[in-house]
Scaffold this active site. Structure first.
Site, PDB file in Angstrom:
ATOM      1  N   LYS A 124       0.827  -1.209   0.000  1.00 40.32           N
ATOM      2  CA  LYS A 124       0.000   0.000   0.000  1.00 40.32           C
ATOM      3  C   LYS A 124       0.859   1.256   0.000  1.00 40.32           C
ATOM      4  O   LYS A 124       0.642   2.183  -0.790  1.00 40.32           O
ATOM      5  CB  LYS A 124      -0.913   0.023   1.229  1.00 40.32           C
ATOM      6  CG  LYS A 124      -1.716   1.320   1.381  1.00 40.32           C
ATOM      7  CD  LYS A 124      -2.460   1.373   2.691  1.00 40.32           C
ATOM      8  CE  LYS A 124      -1.615   1.895   3.832  1.00 40.32           C
ATOM      9  NZ  LYS A 124      -1.546   3.388   3.850  1.00 40.32           N
ATOM     10  N   ASN A 125       1.847   1.297   0.906  1.00 38.11           N
ATOM     11  CA  ASN A 125       2.637   2.513   1.057  1.00 38.11           C
ATOM     12  C   ASN A 125       3.496   2.808  -0.164  1.00 38.11           C
ATOM     13  O   ASN A 125       3.948   3.940  -0.342  1.00 38.11           O
ATOM     14  CB  ASN A 125       3.518   2.421   2.302  1.00 38.11           C
ATOM     15  CG  ASN A 125       2.714   2.548   3.581  1.00 38.11           C
ATOM     16  OD1 ASN A 125       1.576   3.006   3.567  1.00 38.11           O
ATOM     17  ND2 ASN A 125       3.297   2.120   4.693  1.00 38.11           N
TER      18      ASN A 125
ATOM     19  N   CYS B 182      -3.771  13.935  12.561  1.00 35.01           N
ATOM     20  CA  CYS B 182      -3.625  12.483  12.465  1.00 35.01           C
ATOM     21  C   CYS B 182      -3.725  11.887  13.857  1.00 35.01           C
ATOM     22  O   CYS B 182      -3.177  12.427  14.811  1.00 35.01           O
ATOM     23  CB  CYS B 182      -2.275  12.131  11.838  1.00 35.01           C
ATOM     24  SG  CYS B 182      -1.957  10.374  11.732  1.00 35.01           S
TER      25      CYS B 182
ATOM     26  N   ILE C 227       8.924   6.662  16.962  1.00 37.77           N
ATOM     27  CA  ILE C 227       8.580   7.326  15.706  1.00 37.77           C
ATOM     28  C   ILE C 227       7.382   8.263  15.876  1.00 37.77           C
ATOM     29  O   ILE C 227       7.449   9.441  15.517  1.00 37.77           O
ATOM     30  CB  ILE C 227       8.280   6.292  14.602  1.00 37.77           C
ATOM     31  CG1 ILE C 227       9.422   5.268  14.501  1.00 37.77           C
ATOM     32  CG2 ILE C 227       8.050   6.996  13.272  1.00 37.77           C
ATOM     33  CD1 ILE C 227      10.760   5.847  14.116  1.00 37.77           C
TER      34      ILE C 227
ATOM     35  N   ARG D 123      -8.470   0.300   4.740  1.00 37.71           N
ATOM     36  CA  ARG D 123      -7.491   1.193   4.135  1.00 37.71           C
ATOM     37  C   ARG D 123      -6.214   0.447   3.743  1.00 37.71           C
ATOM     38  O   ARG D 123      -5.543   0.850   2.788  1.00 37.71           O
ATOM     39  CB  ARG D 123      -7.121   2.322   5.104  1.00 37.71           C
ATOM     40  CG  ARG D 123      -8.212   3.348   5.347  1.00 37.71           C
ATOM     41  CD  ARG D 123      -7.668   4.486   6.200  1.00 37.71           C
ATOM     42  NE  ARG D 123      -6.421   4.953   5.650  1.00 37.71           N
ATOM     43  CZ  ARG D 123      -5.342   5.265   6.386  1.00 37.71           C
ATOM     44  NH1 ARG D 123      -5.370   5.135   7.707  1.00 37.71           N
ATOM     45  NH2 ARG D 123      -4.228   5.697   5.806  1.00 37.71           N
TER      46      ARG D 123
ATOM     47  N   ARG E 111       2.709  14.559  12.665  1.00 37.12           N
ATOM     48  CA  ARG E 111       3.198  14.310  11.316  1.00 37.12           C
ATOM     49  C   ARG E 111       3.087  15.550  10.426  1.00 37.12           C
ATOM     50  O   ARG E 111       2.404  15.561   9.403  1.00 37.12           O
ATOM     51  CB  ARG E 111       2.450  13.132  10.672  1.00 37.12           C
ATOM     52  CG  ARG E 111       2.664  11.836  11.416  1.00 37.12           C
ATOM     53  CD  ARG E 111       2.517  10.636  10.529  1.00 37.12           C
ATOM     54  NE  ARG E 111       1.143  10.342  10.217  1.00 37.12           N
ATOM     55  CZ  ARG E 111       0.758   9.287   9.486  1.00 37.12           C
ATOM     56  NH1 ARG E 111       1.648   8.467   9.000  1.00 37.12           N
ATOM     57  NH2 ARG E 111      -0.514   9.065   9.239  1.00 37.12           N
ATOM     58  N   PRO E 112       3.773  16.652  10.783  1.00 37.43           N
ATOM     59  CA  PRO E 112       3.669  17.874   9.998  1.00 37.43           C
ATOM     60  C   PRO E 112       4.285  17.703   8.612  1.00 37.43           C
ATOM     61  O   PRO E 112       5.112  16.818   8.386  1.00 37.43           O
ATOM     62  CB  PRO E 112       4.454  18.891  10.832  1.00 37.43           C
ATOM     63  CG  PRO E 112       5.439  18.060  11.595  1.00 37.43           C
ATOM     64  CD  PRO E 112       4.724  16.778  11.903  1.00 37.43           C
ATOM     65  N   VAL E 113       3.886  18.588   7.687  1.00 37.64           N
ATOM     66  CA  VAL E 113       4.405  18.517   6.319  1.00 37.64           C
ATOM     67  C   VAL E 113       5.490  19.566   6.094  1.00 37.64           C
ATOM     68  O   VAL E 113       5.859  19.845   4.949  1.00 37.64           O
ATOM     69  CB  VAL E 113       3.267  18.697   5.297  1.00 37.64           C
ATOM     70  CG1 VAL E 113       2.288  17.541   5.381  1.00 37.64           C
ATOM     71  CG2 VAL E 113       2.556  20.033   5.499  1.00 37.64           C
ATOM     72  N   ASP E 114       6.035  20.128   7.161  1.00 38.16           N
ATOM     73  CA  ASP E 114       7.064  21.151   7.032  1.00 38.16           C
ATOM     74  C   ASP E 114       8.239  20.680   6.173  1.00 38.16           C
ATOM     75  O   ASP E 114       8.744  21.440   5.335  1.00 38.16           O
ATOM     76  CB  ASP E 114       7.602  21.553   8.422  1.00 38.16           C
ATOM     77  CG  ASP E 114       6.519  22.061   9.349  1.00 38.16           C
ATOM     78  OD1 ASP E 114       5.402  21.533   9.286  1.00 38.16           O
ATOM     79  OD2 ASP E 114       6.801  22.968  10.142  1.00 38.16           O
ATOM     80  N   LEU E 115       8.693  19.452   6.384  1.00 42.10           N
ATOM     81  CA  LEU E 115       9.841  18.956   5.626  1.00 42.10           C
ATOM     82  C   LEU E 115       9.524  18.865   4.144  1.00 42.10           C
ATOM     83  O   LEU E 115      10.381  19.118   3.294  1.00 42.10           O
ATOM     84  CB  LEU E 115      10.290  17.593   6.151  1.00 42.10           C
ATOM     85  CG  LEU E 115      10.830  17.532   7.583  1.00 42.10           C
ATOM     86  CD1 LEU E 115      11.399  16.153   7.880  1.00 42.10           C
ATOM     87  CD2 LEU E 115      11.895  18.591   7.812  1.00 42.10           C
TER      88      LEU E 115
ATOM     89  N   ASP F  31       4.993   0.527  12.124  1.00 41.01           N
ATOM     90  CA  ASP F  31       3.725   0.005  11.632  1.00 41.01           C
ATOM     91  C   ASP F  31       3.472  -1.442  12.052  1.00 41.01           C
ATOM     92  O   ASP F  31       2.410  -1.997  11.752  1.00 41.01           O
ATOM     93  CB  ASP F  31       3.665   0.108  10.104  1.00 41.01           C
ATOM     94  CG  ASP F  31       3.300   1.502   9.629  1.00 41.01           C
ATOM     95  OD1 ASP F  31       2.997   2.368  10.477  1.00 41.01           O
ATOM     96  OD2 ASP F  31       3.326   1.741   8.408  1.00 41.01           O
TER      97      ASP F  31
ATOM     98  N   ARG G  59      -3.473  11.146   4.170  1.00 43.20           N
ATOM     99  CA  ARG G  59      -2.347  12.070   4.177  1.00 43.20           C
ATOM    100  C   ARG G  59      -1.462  11.928   2.940  1.00 43.20           C
ATOM    101  O   ARG G  59      -0.924  12.911   2.428  1.00 43.20           O
ATOM    102  CB  ARG G  59      -1.492  11.847   5.429  1.00 43.20           C
ATOM    103  CG  ARG G  59      -2.127  12.281   6.720  1.00 43.20           C
ATOM    104  CD  ARG G  59      -1.147  12.115   7.861  1.00 43.20           C
ATOM    105  NE  ARG G  59       0.075  12.855   7.633  1.00 43.20           N
ATOM    106  CZ  ARG G  59       0.245  14.139   7.929  1.00 43.20           C
ATOM    107  NH1 ARG G  59      -0.753  14.837   8.442  1.00 43.20           N
ATOM    108  NH2 ARG G  59       1.393  14.736   7.700  1.00 43.20           N
TER     109      ARG G  59
END
Length: 429
Positions: A22-23, A120, A332, A402, A125-129, A310, A96
């Site tokens: 999936k990932n 989340c 994590i 999912r 889990r920010p998207v800054d990076l 996971d 996400r």
């Protein structure tokens, strides 16, 4: 809302074929935005997440065709042109990973408007990076009313990007954008997960020049255009580990096929330490446990090739029946022990403090109604229920849908007593 009912106590005997990852699949689907030619993905999982991303891609202009090929399910994605560079909140908020269309849209069209993905349940889990990587490549980024407005009218330019910490999503996103940038890009402190290698292999098959995937330094030489290709999605290592743990929990002997042992070696070592027999094969593995009590072990999650976050919830389920106290450290995500209270409803003894959980093994678990809180937590409840006395009813199983394809069918084929109950309360045909 669907539920899953499990009557525990049945040993598992049989074979489970592992689906495509999936990932990996969802990032490969996003790569189809980078070319006006068809991208054919084989070994594709059929999941809620891949269906959701297909909806978004269609809105952006991609023709998405799902079909059965010689090697199983496949998806052909063809984006002749980008008809819209808008990824709306109502779609992005549901998954996400759909935020990763931002980079390909900028690379191909020079502009994009993509919703921020929102919160989340397992951490911020920010998207800054992600955004800093795109800025480094020359994109102008502005945030307004929950949307990212990105501009690169003259195209992206290669750069050196040093990630302050390892991020799979940001590494993948930077790769997706940099392949069409002018000049070279170097990604340092990059993630090393197998899904990164799979994405690089697919991009290279499309004409990209990516080297070093699977190491902490990835080098990308930008090209003017990409072309179509055919690519097979790698096996899902999280599904592999989940069914390995399910077999160990219930006892019996299960062969997992169409997968790779090296993807989950950190897990298999801990399972063997706990007393589970693992036999490795060229196309997978056989998991055996025949009546022996499990041993308590200590586990700490880490980026690949370490113990996968996971698989942490699933391993915790296994340790609920181990002899002694197990210590599980989560490094994590900060909120990834929400399954612990639900496992406790089955009779588990778990004490959580900060990023550490101590699991005192019990002699037996008892079935009870439980509720899923996220994808991996939901399947940990299924695993525990396989060994619990009586019936366990797992609600909110849309989380399961999912990431796990035909879960009830795969477990039932090995002798588990698992059935889905549809929203109206009647068993599904």
């Amino acid at each position: 809302m669907d539920r899953i009912a499990i009557t525990g106590g049945a040993r598992l005997m049989g074979e489970i074929p592992i689906s495509g990852a999936k990932n990996s699949a969802i990032k490969l689907m996003a790569a189809s935005l980078l070319t006006d030619e068809p991208l054919r993905l084989t070994n594709m999982p059929r999941l809620a997440d891949t269906r959701l991303l297909a909806r978004l891609l269609r809105r952006l202009g991609t023709e998405v065709v799902e079909q059965d090929g010689e090697d199983g399910p496949e998806t052909v994605l063809h984006t002749r042109e980008i008809v819209s560079a808008l990824a709306p909140y109502d779609l992005v908020r549901q998954m996400r990973a759909s935020f990763n269309v931002l980079g390909p849209l900028i690379a191909r069209t020079g502009h994009a408007k993509v919703s921020l993905p929102g919160g989340c349940t397992i951490g911020a889990r920010p998207v800054d990076l992600h955004l800093e990587a795109l800025r480094a490549l020359g994109a102008s980024i502005d945030l307004h009313e929950g949307y990212v407005y990105a501009q690169a009218p003259r195209g992206l330019t290669g750069a050196e990007i040093v990630f302050p910490f390892v991020s799979v999503g940001a590494t993948e996103h930077a790769m997706l954008a940099a392949v069409l940038a002018k000049g070279g890009t170097v990604l340092k402190n990059a993630a090393c997960e197998p899904e990164l290698i799979d994405l690089a292999d697919c991009l290279n098959a499309m004409g990209a020049k990516v080297s070093g995937a699977g190491t902490s330094t990835i080098v990308i030489e930008g090209v003017e255009r990409l072309h179509g290709a055919t690519h097979s999605v790698i096996p899902d290592r999280i599904e592999t580990g989940t069914y390995a743990l399910a077999a160990a929990m219930a006892g019996g002997e299960v062969r997992l096929t169409r997968t790779r042992t090296d993807f989950i070696d950190a897990l298999l070592v801990k399972m063997e330490e706990a007393g589970v027999e693992v036999e490795r094969h060229a196309d997978g593995m056989t998991i055996r446990r025949n009546g022996t009590r499990l041993k308590a072990v200590e586990v700490e999650t880490d980026p690949y090739p370490g113990f996968a976050t996971d698989l942490q919830a699933q391993f915790m389920a296994l340790m609920t029946l181990a002899d002694g106290e197990s210590v599980i450290k989560e490094t994590i995500f900060e909120n990834r022990f929400m399954h612990a209270p639900e496992l406790s409803r089955l009779g588990a003894e778990i004490a959580v403090q900060g990023g550490e959980a101590r699991v005192s093994g019990v002699a037996a678990l008892e079935g009870a109604p439980v509720m899923a809180t996220d994808l991996r937590a939901s399947v940990s409840l299924v695993i525990a229920a396989l060994a619990a006395h009586g019936e366990t009813m797992v609600s909110r199983v849309y989380h399961l849908d999912r990431g796990f394809e035909r879960l009830e069918e795969k477990l039932s084929a090995c002798g588990a007593n698992v059935r889905r109950i549809v929203g109206d309360g009647e068993p599904e045909d």
